[in-house]
Design a protein around this motif. Structure first.
Motif, PDB file in Angstrom:
ATOM      1  N   SER B 134       0.907  -1.149   0.000  1.00 62.39           N
ATOM      2  CA  SER B 134       0.000   0.000   0.000  1.00 62.39           C
ATOM      3  C   SER B 134       0.937   1.186   0.000  1.00 62.39           C
ATOM      4  O   SER B 134       1.715   1.342   0.923  1.00 62.39           O
ATOM      5  CB  SER B 134      -0.866   0.031   1.244  1.00 62.39           C
ATOM      6  OG  SER B 134      -1.866  -0.936   1.159  1.00 62.39           O
ATOM      7  N   VAL B 135       0.870   1.998  -1.047  1.00 64.88           N
ATOM      8  CA  VAL B 135       1.978   2.922  -1.239  1.00 64.88           C
ATOM      9  C   VAL B 135       1.845   4.276  -0.540  1.00 64.88           C
ATOM     10  O   VAL B 135       2.800   5.024  -0.497  1.00 64.88           O
ATOM     11  CB  VAL B 135       2.276   3.143  -2.735  1.00 64.88           C
ATOM     12  CG1 VAL B 135       2.808   1.873  -3.339  1.00 64.88           C
ATOM     13  CG2 VAL B 135       1.052   3.637  -3.459  1.00 64.88           C
ATOM     14  N   ALA B 136       0.649   4.624  -0.037  1.00 66.78           N
ATOM     15  CA  ALA B 136       0.491   5.955   0.564  1.00 66.78           C
ATOM     16  C   ALA B 136       1.562   6.210   1.620  1.00 66.78           C
ATOM     17  O   ALA B 136       1.764   5.412   2.529  1.00 66.78           O
ATOM     18  CB  ALA B 136      -0.901   6.089   1.177  1.00 66.78           C
ATOM     19  N   ASP B 137       2.264   7.323   1.477  1.00 64.90           N
ATOM     20  CA  ASP B 137       3.366   7.653   2.387  1.00 64.90           C
ATOM     21  C   ASP B 137       2.988   7.553   3.852  1.00 64.90           C
ATOM     22  O   ASP B 137       3.722   7.033   4.670  1.00 64.90           O
ATOM     23  CB  ASP B 137       3.842   9.106   2.119  1.00 64.90           C
ATOM     24  CG  ASP B 137       4.746   9.191   0.909  1.00 64.90           C
ATOM     25  OD1 ASP B 137       4.655   8.286   0.059  1.00 64.90           O
ATOM     26  OD2 ASP B 137       5.527  10.151   0.818  1.00 64.90           O
ATOM     27  N   LYS B 138       1.779   8.059   4.163  1.00 60.09           N
ATOM     28  CA  LYS B 138       1.424   8.226   5.580  1.00 60.09           C
ATOM     29  C   LYS B 138       1.317   6.902   6.331  1.00 60.09           C
ATOM     30  O   LYS B 138       1.326   6.896   7.554  1.00 60.09           O
ATOM     31  CB  LYS B 138       0.110   9.017   5.687  1.00 60.09           C
ATOM     32  CG  LYS B 138      -1.074   8.285   5.119  1.00 60.09           C
ATOM     33  CD  LYS B 138      -2.327   9.149   5.142  1.00 60.09           C
ATOM     34  CE  LYS B 138      -3.474   8.409   4.479  1.00 60.09           C
ATOM     35  NZ  LYS B 138      -4.661   9.233   4.296  1.00 60.09           N
ATOM     36  N   ALA B 152       8.065   0.408  -2.202  1.00 61.33           N
ATOM     37  CA  ALA B 152       8.439   1.816  -2.157  1.00 61.33           C
ATOM     38  C   ALA B 152       7.201   2.658  -1.889  1.00 61.33           C
ATOM     39  O   ALA B 152       6.107   2.293  -2.289  1.00 61.33           O
ATOM     40  CB  ALA B 152       9.060   2.224  -3.487  1.00 61.33           C
ATOM     41  N   LYS B 153       7.366   3.800  -1.199  1.00 61.65           N
ATOM     42  CA  LYS B 153       6.192   4.625  -0.953  1.00 61.65           C
ATOM     43  C   LYS B 153       5.927   5.558  -2.121  1.00 61.65           C
ATOM     44  O   LYS B 153       6.788   5.734  -2.988  1.00 61.65           O
ATOM     45  CB  LYS B 153       6.317   5.386   0.354  1.00 61.65           C
ATOM     46  CG  LYS B 153       7.636   6.048   0.633  1.00 61.65           C
ATOM     47  CD  LYS B 153       7.558   6.640   2.033  1.00 61.65           C
ATOM     48  CE  LYS B 153       8.854   7.216   2.513  1.00 61.65           C
ATOM     49  NZ  LYS B 153       8.763   7.741   3.868  1.00 61.65           N
ATOM     50  N   ASP B 154       4.740   6.150  -2.172  1.00 58.20           N
ATOM     51  CA  ASP B 154       4.365   6.805  -3.427  1.00 58.20           C
ATOM     52  C   ASP B 154       5.231   8.016  -3.763  1.00 58.20           C
ATOM     53  O   ASP B 154       5.395   8.351  -4.919  1.00 58.20           O
ATOM     54  CB  ASP B 154       2.857   7.073  -3.540  1.00 58.20           C
ATOM     55  CG  ASP B 154       2.306   7.989  -2.477  1.00 58.20           C
ATOM     56  OD1 ASP B 154       3.127   8.624  -1.793  1.00 58.20           O
ATOM     57  OD2 ASP B 154       1.077   8.065  -2.339  1.00 58.20           O
ATOM     58  N   GLY B 186      -9.280   8.644  -5.671  1.00 56.51           N
ATOM     59  CA  GLY B 186      -9.144   8.089  -4.324  1.00 56.51           C
ATOM     60  C   GLY B 186      -7.860   8.547  -3.665  1.00 56.51           C
ATOM     61  O   GLY B 186      -7.128   9.393  -4.185  1.00 56.51           O
ATOM     62  N   ASP B 187      -7.611   7.949  -2.540  1.00 59.94           N
ATOM     63  CA  ASP B 187      -6.446   8.216  -1.734  1.00 59.94           C
ATOM     64  C   ASP B 187      -5.155   8.091  -2.548  1.00 59.94           C
ATOM     65  O   ASP B 187      -4.271   8.936  -2.516  1.00 59.94           O
ATOM     66  CB  ASP B 187      -6.461   7.155  -0.634  1.00 59.94           C
ATOM     67  CG  ASP B 187      -5.572   7.520   0.502  1.00 59.94           C
ATOM     68  OD1 ASP B 187      -5.160   8.679   0.556  1.00 59.94           O
ATOM     69  OD2 ASP B 187      -5.287   6.650   1.324  1.00 59.94           O
TER      70      ASP B 187
END
Lengths: 357, 412
Positions: B134-138, B152-154, B186-187
């Protein structure tokens, strides 16, 4: 009429009085028994998972009961109640995240805002009939969702668009409406459910209830008799949207995460309507019976089949929906009420025979 | 009143039923239970199924090789839960997996919107949560101690997309001026778009279109019209599978001329995309974490095995799920226990560099103190037909490019 006849009449009168009293007694007893069971349930059921499922059953029963004031008694079909859930959830969450205001206060503020929105939606739409009203409410709800999805900041309030708001699970406690375990949530939603049932019961036997019923069944006839049908509907809508918004706050505090797709979604609006249709629109027991049937069907079929046959739970849900609609178009409350009546009749008959013999 | 009483009778019987089923809890045996919350139905069901297949394959291999040696050869047992891509379902399932199924570790949830609140549940119970993709940084920025992300994060994805654009302009001596952003609202899409705008401003590109769209739409032609009118050089997209197919086909129908289309994995990396878009997807550039032609020991074999078993190539996301199982195995091996805090400590000190699971493009899995895999990196691929039908060919970074292949840029 001879004296003998009069005496016989009196005898019958006494007997029927006795049996109605008895019926009342049975009803009171079973009500008390159920209430006792509901309050005692968390003492027996220790598993948080099952408690979670039961809390959601109550939550949906609450929502549907609130919906029922408009959708059941007033005879129209609102399909956008998720708007009010969203309003309640967002109001209390934004207020508590940004200003540290207790969600309990936010809950009431959210309810008031939702009432205004409800009236705003109701004013133009209550003039519409049948499907048009349902479509108009769907449009309002979808419009609202799209708006919230595209708004980062509404004035000073941070809505975060589609990413939604997360409530950090840090400060638990009654004043913060946040608890580490499920029991407090269980009792809060149970009390809310009992209150909303009480309000519904009260309305159903008040003048407003009769106006709504009359307006729902024969609006022309009701208006000819001098009933202000649209005013009655508007009042019902106001009460309904206020109560629905309270559940929004509950949901936010319970799941600690809200975003437009989960809380202002059509799915949610439809689910409420489904529960009402399955349970029986316009009856007090209907929403509860509907939630008790549909929620476990949806949850348990997902838990047991979700892994083996992906999507099967949705099929099962649909099949149940279709079967009930075909065989019990007035909802499952009808046959169940009949069964209950029969049981009570038997008890009463047995008991009074016992007394006279 | 009678109706109320009827309802009471029913409540009673159902309450009894539920209580009974609650009492019959499951008994534990010599296995390590891993809970997986993934979308098995609903809009992301296709990727969810990919993730499930990859996990199954890894766990079969691990169990066949003797399970967890330090736990007396304990086998991994997978428990799957369907999130339907809905956060509240994910949260409910996490509660169930932790409390009822008594899982030792959780993995999931693909949809960032589900992963976000679900990891909060795991954190509350202190259960380690391995997030393959799930790439969302947060997700790793919540200050949680039990969350570990492989992918890797987005912000890294967008960083590499822009680095790729810069390199391509230099290599092919073609200038990119106008760029258009089209993304699901979306997110995930919004997260990418936010980074894009920042990077575009820094690099001095002109943003001619910034268009979020609902991924449930059945007609996206108005969006495509906007793309055409914007006269963009490069179109950047974030899409789920169904809308990726729809957009790609509509763009071709409308004969929109672009120098390049750069996409962001997800729907564009889904095997169903190439099948349904076919020729329309030619020359498209996609960013992924992994490709079947990646030059890594075991990668080819793993992909062939997967293809034989499930009928499609491994995707970057499937590989992340596959690797996640080996990361978990490695952590369990070192923890020698199924106690949550020991597993957590073992995960935190992971430094996996070799072994059957390491078929990823990067060299190691090791988590920084936020729980992010600091070695995760990305590659760009181009969809092209070089005589063997449409395939995804690694083109960037240049040293990872498939030997003998020259990317097609700008799009003819």
């Amino acid at each position: 009429m001879t004296g003998k006849d009069i005496a016989k009449e009196a005898q019958i009168q006494v007997e029927t009085n006795d049996s109605t009293l008895l019926r009342k007694k049975i009803e009171k007893l079973s009500l008390l028994l159920i209430a006792g069971l509901a309050f005692g349930l968390p003492l027996v059921m220790r598993s948080p998972t099952y408690l979670h499922i039961v809390i959601l059953i109550y939550f949906y029963a609450y929502l549907t009961t609130s919906w029922n004031m408009v959708g059941g008694f007033a005879g129209v079909l609102p399909m956008g109640h998720a708007v009010f859930i969203g309003t309640g959830a967002y109001t209390s969450t934004v207020l508590s995240l940004q200003y540290g205001i207790s969600p309990w206060i936010g809950m009431i503020i959210g309810g008031v805002i939702a009432t205004f929105i409800g009236i705003l939606i109701g004013l133009p739409t209550f003039k519409m009939r049948g499907a048009y009203f349902a479509l108009a409410t769907i449009a309002f709800a979808e419009g609202m969702r799209v708006m919230v999805e595209n708004i980062e900041y509404l004035g000073p309030f941070q809505l975060n668009g589609p990413r939604g708001l997360q409530i950090p699970p840090l400060n638990t406690g009654l004043s913060n409406f946040m608890f580490a375990n499920k029991e407090p949530y269980y009792y809060i939603i149970l009390v809310m459910l009992i209150l909303v049932l009480g309000i519904t019961w009260f309305i159903s036997r008040s003048k407003l209830g009769y106006y709504l019923n009359a307006g729902g069944e024969e609006p022309e006839a009701a208006m000819a008799l001098g009933v202000n049908v649209s005013r009655a509907k508007l009042i019902a809508m106001a009460i309904s949207s206020f109560l629905t918004a309270l559940a929004g706050t509950f949901y936010a505090q319970f799941s600690l995460f809200i975003h437009p797709k989960s809380i202002i979604s059509l799915d949610l609006s439809f689910e409420i309507a489904f529960i009402a249709l399955i349970g029986g629109r316009g009856s007090i027991a209907g929403p509860i019976l509907g939630a008790l049937l549909l929620r476990p069907v949806s949850d348990f079929s997902r838990i047991y089949f979700g892994d083996v046959f992906p999507g099967l739970h949705l099929v099962i849900f649909g099949v149940v929906l279709i079967l009930v609609m075909i065989y019990q178009p007035r909802g499952i409350q009808e046959p169940l009420t009949r069964i209950y009546e029969k049981i009570v009749d038997r008890i009463v008959a047995k008991y009074s025979r016992g007394v006279t013999a | 009143m009678k109706k109320i009483s009827a309802l009471l009778a029913i409540t009673l019987s159902i309450a009894v039923l539920i209580t009974l089923s609650a009492i019959s809890a499951s008994a534990a045996d010599k296995t390590v239970k891993i809970g997986n919350i993934i979308p098995l139905s609903g809009p992301s069901a296709s990727v969810g199924q990919q993730g499930k297949n990859a996990r199954e394959m890894a766990v079969e291999e691990i169990n066949a090789a003797g399970g967890i040696a330090s736990l007396g050869g304990a086998k991994l047992q997978m428990v799957y839960a369907d999130s339907e891509s809905k956060p509240e379902k994910g949260v409910g399932e996490a509660e169930r997996l932790i409390n009822t199924e008594k899982v030792s570790i959780l993995t999931g949830c693909w949809n960032s919107a589900v992963t976000y609140p679900t990891t909060a549940v795991a954190e509350r119970y202190g259960i380690p949560f391995v997030v393959p993709v799930s790439v969302a940084d947060k997700i790793t920025e919540q200050g949680f101690k039990n969350v570990f992300r492989i992918a890797a994060k987005d912000s890294w994805w967008t960083r590499d997309q822009f680095a790729f654009m810069k390199d391509m302009q230099a290599e092919f001596n073609t200038k990119i001026v106008k760029i258009a952003f089209v993304y699901e609202n979306g997110d995930w899409g919004q997260g990418f778009a936010k980074q894009w705008k920042k990077l575009a401003a820094e690099a001095g590109y002109e943003i001619v279109l910034d268009e979020p769209y609902p991924s449930t739409s059945t007609d996206l032609s108005p969006i495509v019209q906007k793309i055409r009118r914007s006269k963009a050089d490069v179109l950047m997209m974030v899409s789920n599978a169904i809308d990726a197919i729809l957009l790609t086909n509509t763009i071709n129908e409308y004969k929109v001329s672009l120098k390049a289309i750069i996409t962001s994995g997800g729907g564009h990396a889904d095997p169903s995309f190439l099948k349904a878009a076919g020729k329309n997807a030619q020359y498209l550039f996609d960013i992924v974490e992994w490709e079947t032609d990646v030059n890594k020991a075991g990668a080819k074999e793993a992909n062939e095995k997967f293809k034989a078993k499930y009928g499609s190539n491994l995707t970057g996301e499937a590989v992340d799920a596959y690797v996640a199982m080996y990361v978990i195995k490695d952590a369990l091996e070192r923890a020698g226990s199924i106690e949550s805090d020991k597993i957590r400590a073992a995960l935190a000190s992971t430094n996996l560099t070799s072994g059957p699971g390491m078929i990823v493009g990067y060299d190691a899995v090791a988590f920084d103190k936020t729980g992010q895999n600091k070695h995760a990196s990305l590659v760009m691929v181009q969809v092209n037909d070089i005589g063997k039908g449409l395939e995804r060919i690694t083109v960037w970074p240049k040293n990872a490019r498939r030997a003998g292949y020259t990317p097609v840029f700008p799009k003819p």
